[in-house]
Design a protein around this motif. Structure first.
Motif, PDB file in Angstrom:
ATOM      1  N   ALA A  13      42.754  45.894  39.445  1.00 38.48           N
ATOM      2  CA  ALA A  13      42.353  44.902  38.447  1.00 38.48           C
ATOM      3  C   ALA A  13      41.466  43.875  39.119  1.00 38.48           C
ATOM      4  O   ALA A  13      41.612  43.578  40.300  1.00 38.48           O
ATOM      5  N   VAL A  14      40.526  43.330  38.352  1.00 34.35           N
ATOM      6  CA  VAL A  14      39.674  42.260  38.859  1.00 34.35           C
ATOM      7  C   VAL A  14      39.544  41.213  37.759  1.00 34.35           C
ATOM      8  O   VAL A  14      39.287  41.538  36.599  1.00 34.35           O
ATOM      9  N   PHE A  15      39.817  39.962  38.119  1.00 32.21           N
ATOM     10  CA  PHE A  15      39.720  38.892  37.121  1.00 32.21           C
ATOM     11  C   PHE A  15      39.355  37.595  37.821  1.00 32.21           C
ATOM     12  O   PHE A  15      39.480  37.455  39.044  1.00 32.21           O
ATOM     13  N   SER A  16      38.910  36.632  37.033  1.00 36.64           N
ATOM     14  CA  SER A  16      38.561  35.325  37.566  1.00 36.64           C
ATOM     15  C   SER A  16      38.759  34.272  36.488  1.00 36.64           C
ATOM     16  O   SER A  16      38.554  34.533  35.297  1.00 36.64           O
ATOM     17  N   THR A  17      39.176  33.076  36.939  1.00 34.97           N
ATOM     18  CA  THR A  17      39.271  31.933  36.030  1.00 34.97           C
ATOM     19  C   THR A  17      38.135  30.936  36.270  1.00 34.97           C
ATOM     20  O   THR A  17      38.029  29.942  35.551  1.00 34.97           O
ATOM     21  N   SER A  18      37.310  31.217  37.295  1.00 33.39           N
ATOM     22  CA  SER A  18      36.167  30.333  37.580  1.00 33.39           C
ATOM     23  C   SER A  18      34.953  30.805  36.788  1.00 33.39           C
ATOM     24  O   SER A  18      33.949  31.257  37.351  1.00 33.39           O
ATOM     25  N   VAL A  19      35.080  30.727  35.491  1.00 34.82           N
ATOM     26  CA  VAL A  19      34.027  31.238  34.601  1.00 34.82           C
ATOM     27  C   VAL A  19      33.801  30.272  33.445  1.00 34.82           C
ATOM     28  O   VAL A  19      34.679  29.486  33.090  1.00 34.82           O
ATOM     29  N   VAL A  44      38.353  36.039  32.570  1.00 32.46           N
ATOM     30  CA  VAL A  44      37.530  37.233  32.366  1.00 32.46           C
ATOM     31  C   VAL A  44      38.019  38.292  33.352  1.00 32.46           C
ATOM     32  O   VAL A  44      38.169  38.016  34.552  1.00 32.46           O
ATOM     33  N   GLY A  45      38.298  39.473  32.843  1.00 29.77           N
ATOM     34  CA  GLY A  45      38.806  40.541  33.707  1.00 29.77           C
ATOM     35  C   GLY A  45      38.466  41.900  33.157  1.00 29.77           C
ATOM     36  O   GLY A  45      37.794  42.034  32.131  1.00 29.77           O
ATOM     37  N   ASN A  46      38.932  42.921  33.862  1.00 31.96           N
ATOM     38  CA  ASN A  46      38.671  44.289  33.400  1.00 31.96           C
ATOM     39  C   ASN A  46      39.810  44.760  32.504  1.00 31.96           C
ATOM     40  O   ASN A  46      40.972  44.383  32.674  1.00 31.96           O
ATOM     41  N   GLN A  60      33.575  43.874  38.114  1.00 32.90           N
ATOM     42  CA  GLN A  60      33.370  43.716  39.562  1.00 32.90           C
ATOM     43  C   GLN A  60      32.013  43.087  39.854  1.00 32.90           C
ATOM     44  O   GLN A  60      31.899  42.145  40.664  1.00 32.90           O
ATOM     45  N   GLN A  61      30.983  43.575  39.196  1.00 28.38           N
ATOM     46  CA  GLN A  61      29.642  43.080  39.451  1.00 28.38           C
ATOM     47  C   GLN A  61      29.453  41.657  38.915  1.00 28.38           C
ATOM     48  O   GLN A  61      28.828  40.804  39.555  1.00 28.38           O
ATOM     49  N   THR A  62      30.037  41.369  37.737  1.00 27.12           N
ATOM     50  CA  THR A  62      29.865  40.062  37.101  1.00 27.12           C
ATOM     51  C   THR A  62      30.648  38.964  37.811  1.00 27.12           C
ATOM     52  O   THR A  62      30.152  37.850  37.988  1.00 27.12           O
ATOM     53  N   LEU A  63      31.866  39.280  38.233  1.00 24.56           N
ATOM     54  CA  LEU A  63      32.749  38.259  38.793  1.00 24.56           C
ATOM     55  C   LEU A  63      32.622  38.104  40.305  1.00 24.56           C
ATOM     56  O   LEU A  63      32.825  37.009  40.836  1.00 24.56           O
ATOM     57  N   VAL A  64      32.320  39.209  40.985  1.00 21.55           N
ATOM     58  CA  VAL A  64      32.297  39.197  42.454  1.00 21.55           C
ATOM     59  C   VAL A  64      30.914  39.510  43.014  1.00 21.55           C
ATOM     60  O   VAL A  64      30.546  39.043  44.092  1.00 21.55           O
TER      61      VAL A  64
END
Length: 860
Positions: A100-106, A126-128, A206-210
Motif C-alpha cells: 500500500a502507498v498513501f500520504s496525508t501531505s497532499v 490519497v492512496g492506492n 506511487q508516481q504521484t505521491l513519491v
C-alpha cells in the motif's frame, strides 16, 4: 417517615417555585452527561474504524510514526522497496501480503481550484485502492481506478462538494500536480469521522505521491488460518532482520487510539470544566431558592417546632426536599444529556466530522455520575438554608413574618470576605510581580480562587453600596417607581449578593479571557511590526512544505527583490559540556533571514551565524550547556551521514516571541552535509518587494503562485488578521461554552424575582390598592431585575479585568508585553447585562401584574 411525608408535601406544594432550580440542575447534569456520551461515542467511532482498517500485521518504514503518518522533511512519505513485499510474502504463516502507498501531505482541488479537504481538521488521504481498503469500503457508483487518469472518491466527500462522475480533480504533492477524473465513489462500511479519501491505482499512487515506481509506504499482511497475529509479527520481524517496523492489528489500533484519546481528553476535560462552572452558578440559585422558601415558611416551621419537631427534623425535612429536587433534575438531566450528545454529533456533522448515532455510547457510569453529581451538589447547596431553618426558635417564628437576620453572622461574613478578597488581591500582586511564569501561574491560580470566593462572601456587603450607586445613576430618573425598585433590591442584601454572584462568575471569565485574547493579539501585532522586516510570507495552512518549483515561481514574480528560504529539521547535538541531545530542532535559512526577522542578540552578530560551518543558539541553551561565542558543537543533521562541527557565532535572546528558542544555521552549511535527495523542503518562504513596488509585487506574487493553491500569500496586514481570527474563533468557542453558566445565572435572577414576588404578595396588593398601576408595578420589578443584573456584571467585569491584567503580566515574561483592554467588548457585555435583567423580569413582572388586589391583601 413523618419527615419524609412533610418533605414530600412541601416539595409538591411548591413545585412551581422549585422548577427553575430543577432546570439549573437539569442543564448542569445534561452538560456533564452530554460531554461523557459525546466523547465516548467519538472514541467508539474511531476504535471501530481503526479495528476495521488494520490488517493482521502491518510492515512500515522505521521512519514512520506508530500511526503511519508522514515524518520525512522532504514532504514524501517514508517508503520501502518492492523487494520487502516479496520477502514478506515468502514468510511461513503469511496467507497474503499486499503493498500500500498513501500520504496525508497532499492538497486536493476541484476544477475551480477550490480545496476538497475537510474543514474540521480531519486529514486528507490519497492512496492506492487495494484489498485491505475494499474490506471497509464499498464501491457505490462507478468503478475503482484502473489507470492514471482515474480517481475514486469517498462518498461523503463527494456529497459535500457535489462531485459527479467524470469531474476533474487535481492532487497536489511535492512531486507535482496530478489531474484525474472521478471514476467512482466508495462508501465506508464503518463511520467515517470526516477524513477525505481519494484512491488511485497503485502505479499512479506511487508516481504521484513519491515520484518513484515499485515502492510502498506499508505492507498489509494477512495471517494464514491458525496463525496468531503475535506469531506472525515475530516471524515477519525475523525475516526482515528488524530493519522495518512491524505491528499487529491491535498495536496499530492502539497507537491510533492513543492519539485520539489525547485529543478527546482535552475536549472532555475542557467541557467538564465549563459544566463545573455551570454547577457552581447553579449552587447560588439553589441556595437562594431554599433560603427564600425557608423564610416564607417561617410560621409553618415555627408551628412544627411548637408541636414537637426537633431542629434535626426540620433540617432533615429541608434536605429531603433538596434530595427530591436533585433526583428530579438529575434524572431529566441524564436524558437531556443524551439528547445534547446527539445534537453535538449533528453539529459536528455540519462542520465536516461525521458521527453516526448507530455508535451512540452510553456507558453505565454516565448516568451514575450525572445522578450522583446532581444530587450531591443540590443537597450541599441546600445545607446552609436547612441549617438556618433548624435554628429558628418556635416563638421567634410565630412572632415574625420571616427569619430574623443574624447580625453576628453578617459581621463574621464581612470580615471573612475581606480577608479572602485581600488574600486574593495579594496573590494576584505576587503573580504580576513574579520573575518566572511557572511560579506566577501558581499565584495567579490562587488569586483567582481566593478573590472569587472573597467576592462571593462579601457580595451582600458590596450590594448595599454598589446598588445605591447604580440606582442613583439609573433608577432615580423613574421617580417613586425607581426608588421602590432600589429599596426592593436592598431589602435583602444577602439574596441580592447571591443572585449577582451567579452572574458575576460567568462574566468574570468572559472579561478575563477577552483581556488575555486582546492582549495576545496586540502583543503579537507589536512584535510583528518590530521584528518582521519582510513584506510577504508564503506558507501552507495545512502544513505542506514549499516545493522548489513554488520557490522559483515566487522568485520570478514581478517586483520581487529577494526570496528567503526557511527550513526546519531535527538534528542530534554533542555540546561542549559533553552531553548528547537527540532529535533537537535546528533552523536553516538564507543569510537574508537576519534582515527578514530582526532577532535580538545578546552576544555576537546573527549575520555571522550564516557563515560556513557556523550557527547561533539562544541564551538559555547557551547557559545550560556552557556555550559561548567560538564554542564548537557537533551537529548531526537528519539525513546526514557524518556530524558537522559548527562554530557558535551568535547568541540570541530567549525572550523572543517569533521563532522563540530557535537555533540558526545557513542552508549552504546544511547542504554541505546533507545529500541533495535528503534535503528538507522549505517550511515557508519570505518575500521582499522592491522599494515602492509592494502592491504590484503582492498582486504579481499571488498570480505567480496561482498554480499552487496549497500555499497562501500574506502581507503583514493579512498575517495580523489571520492571527486575530484564530484567537477570535477560540474565544467565541469558549464564550459559547460559558453561555451555559450565564443561562443558569439568568434562571437565578428569574427565580429570585419570582419568589420575591410571592414573598411580597400582600405588599404588592396594598400598593395596588393605593394607586400603583399594573404598568408601574411591572416597571418596578423590571428595574429591580436590571439593577441586580448590572450589580453582578459590574463585579464580574471588574474582577475579570483584574485577572486578565495579571495573566497578561505573566505573558509578558514570554514576550507578550502589551496590555490591551477590549473596552467595546466590556461595555457591550455590561449593556447586554441590562437586557438580561429585562428579559429575566418578563415572567415575574407579568405574574405580579395579574394579581387580584383583594386576594393579595388578604394573603398572610
Amino acid at each position: 417517615m413523618t419527615v419524609l411525608k412533610t418533605s414530600m408535601r412541601n416539595f409538591f406544594s411548591h413545585k412551581g417555585r422549585m422548577a427553575l432550580s430543577a432546570v439549573a440542575v437539569l442543564l448542569s447534569v445534561a452538560f456533564v452527561c452530554g460531554t461523557l456520551v459525546f466523547t465516548d461515542t467519538m472514541t467508539t467511532t474511531f476504535d471501530k474504524l481503526f479495528a476495521a482498517t488494520s490488517s493482521d500485521v502491518t510492515v512500515s518504514s522505521k521512519d514512520s510514526s506508530d500511526t503511519g503518518e508522514t515524518t520525512a522533511d522532504n514532504g514524501k512519505p517514508p517508503v520501502m522497496p518492492a523487494s520487502v513485499l516479496e520477502r514478506v510474502g515468502e514468510v511461513d504463516g503469511v496467507k497474503s501480503a499486499e503493498g500500500a502507498v498513501f500520504s496525508t501531505s497532499v492538497t486536493v482541488i476541484d476544477a475551480d481550484k477550490d480545496s476538497l479537504s475537510p474543514t474540521s481538521g480531519a486529514p486528507t488521504i490519497v492512496g492506492n485502492w487495494n484489498r485491505n481498503e475494499a474490506r471497509t469500503m464499498t464501491v457505490t457508483d462507478g468503478a475503482a481506478p484502473r489507470g492514471p487518469d482515474q480517481v475514486m472518491v469517498d462518498a461523503d466527500t463527494a456529497d459535500k462538494h457535489d462531485l459527479k462522475l467524470g469531474d476533474e480533480i487535481g492532487i497536489i504533492t511535492v512531486v507535482g500536480t496530478h489531474k484525474a477524473k472521478v471514476s467512482g465513489f466508495a462508501a465506508f462500511e464503518v463511520t467515517n469521522p470526516g477524513a477525505a479519501i481519494f484512491y488511485l491505482d497503485t502505479k499512479t499512487a506511487q508516481q504521484t505521491l513519491v515520484g518513484e515506481p515499485d515502492v510502498y509506504t506499508n505492507i498489509n499482511v494477512t495471517a494464514a488460518s491458525g496463525v496468531s497475529d503475535a506469531q506472525l509479527k515475530k516471524d515477519v520481524s525475523a525475516a526482515l532482520d528488524g530493519a522495518y517496523q512491524v505491528q499487529t492489528a491491535q498495536e496499530v489500533a492502539d497507537a491510533n487510539a492513543e492519539d485520539v484519546q489525547q485529543f478527546m481528553g482535552v475536549i472532555k476535560y475542557a467541557m467538564l470544566g465549563f459544566a463545573g462552572i455551570a454547577f457552581l452558578v447553579g449552587v447560588f440559585l439553589i441556595i437562594n431558592t431554599f433560603s427564600m422558601l425557608v423564610a416564607q415558611r417561617t410560621r409553618e416551621i415555627g408551628l412544627m417546632r411548637a408541636i414537637g419537631s426537633s431542629r434535626r427534623q426540620v433540617n432533615r425535612s429541608v434536605l429531603v426536599e433538596a434530595l427530591l429536587l436533585g433526583l428530579f433534575g438529575s434524572v431529566l438531566g441524564v436524558g437531556a444529556g443524551v439528547g445534547l450528545a446527539i445534537g453535538l454529533m449533528k453539529l459536528m456533522g455540519a462542520v465536516g466530522m461525521n458521527l453516526s448515532t448507530d455508535d451512540l455510547t452510553v456507558a453505565w457510569t454516565t448516568p451514575v455520575v450525572g445522578l450522583v453529581l446532581g444530587v450531591v451538589v443540590t443537597v450541599l447547596a441546600a445545607y446552609l438554608p436547612a441549617r438556618r431553618a433548624g435554628k429558628v426558635s418556635p416563638m421567634a417564628a410565630l412572632r415574625d413574618a420571616g427569619a430574623p437576620a443574624d447580625a453576628r453572622a453578617g459581621v463574621v461574613r464581612a470580615v471573612l470576605g475581606l480577608l479572602l478578597t485581600g488574600g486574593g488581591g495579594l496573590a494576584l500582586f505576587l503573580a504580576a510581580d513574579a520573575t518566572k511564569a511557572s511560579e506566577g501561574a501558581l499565584w495567579l491560580g490562587a488569586g483567582v480562587v481566593l478573590s472569587l470566593i472573597g467576592f462571593v462572601v462579601i457580595g451582600p456587603l458590596l450590594a448595599g453600596g454598589v446598588v445605591r450607586v447604580l440606582s442613583a445613576v439609573l433608577l432615580r430618573i423613574f421617580g417613586p417607581v425607581g426608588r421602590m425598585a432600589e429599596r426592593n433590591a436592598l431589602r435583602n442584601p444577602r439574596r441580592t449578593g447571591a443572585t449577582g454572584a451567579a452572574l458575576m462568575i460567568g462574566l468574570a471569565l468572559v472579561a478575563c479571557l477577552s483581556v488575555v485574547g486582546s492582549s495576545m493579539v496586540a502583543s503579537a501585532t507589536e512584535e510583528l511590526d518590530k521584528s518582521v522586516g519582510t513584506d510577504f510570507i508564503v506558507q501552507s495552512d495545512s502544513g505542506q512544505l514549499i516545493t522548489p518549483q513554488a520557490v522559483e515561481a515566487a522568485r520570478a514574480a514581478d517586483g520581487v527583490e529577494r526570496v528567503t528560504e526557511y527550513k526546519w529539521l531535527k538534528a542530534d547535538y554533542r555540546t561542549p559540556d559533553g552531553k548528547t541531545l537527540k532529535d533537537t530542532d535546528i533552523t536553516a535559512a538564507d543569510p537574508t533571514y537576519a534582515q527578514d526577522l530582526r532577532v535580538e542578540t545578546v552576544q555576537g552578530d546573527l549575520a555571522d551565524a550564516y557563515r560556513p560551518d557556523s550557527m547561533s543558539v539562544h541564551e538559555d541553551f547557551a547557559k545550560d550547556h556552557g556555550i559561548s561565542i567560538g564554542s564548537k558543537i557537533a551537529v548531526t543533521f537528519e539525513g546526514a551521514s557524518a556530524p558537522a562541527e559548527l562554530t557558535v557565532r551568535a547568541i540570541t535572546s530567549s525572550d523572543a516571541v517569533i521563532d522563540a528558542g530557535s537555533k540558526y544555521t545557513s542552508i549552504d552549511t546544511l547542504a554541505k552535509y546533507v545529500p541533495a535527495d535528503k534535503m528538507p523542503l522549505d517550511s515557508l518562504i519570505f518575500v521582499m518587494a522592491k522599494e515602492g513596488q509592494q502592491e504590484a509585487a503582492y498582486a504579481s506574487l499571488k498570480t505567480a503562485l496561482d498554480d499552487y493553491p496549497q500555499y497562501t500569500v500574506r502581507d503583514q496586514t493579512d498575517y495580523k488578521e489571520a492571527l486575530k481570527d484564530q484567537i477570535g474563533q477560540l474565544l467565541n468557542m469558549i464564550y459559547g461554552l460559558l453561555a451555559l453558566a450565564i443561562i443558569v445565572a439568568i434562571l437565578g435572577v428569574v427565580n429570585t424575582l419570582a419568589l420575591s414576588v410571592v414573598e411580597r404578595t400582600r405588599e404588592i396588593g396594598l400598593m395596588r390598592a393605593i394607586g400603583l398601576s399594573r404598568r408601574q408595578l411591572r416597571r418596578m420589578i423590571r428595574l429591580e431585575s436590571v439593577v441586580i443584573a448590572l450589580f453582578g456584571a459590574l463585579l464580574g467585569l471588574g474582577l475579570g479585568m483584574g485577572w486578565g491584567a495579571t495573566a497578561q503580566q505573566l505573558l509578558a515574561l514570554e514576550g507578550l508585553n502589551v496590555l490591551d483592554i477590549p473596552w467595546p467588548t466590556i461595555i457591550g457585555v455590561f449593556i447586554g447585562s441590562a437586557f438580561v435583567g429585562l428579559f429575566a423580569a418578563l415572567v415575574p413582572a407579568f405574574r405580579a401584574g395579574r394579581m387580584n388586589v383583594l386576594n393579595a391583601i388578604a394573603t398572610e
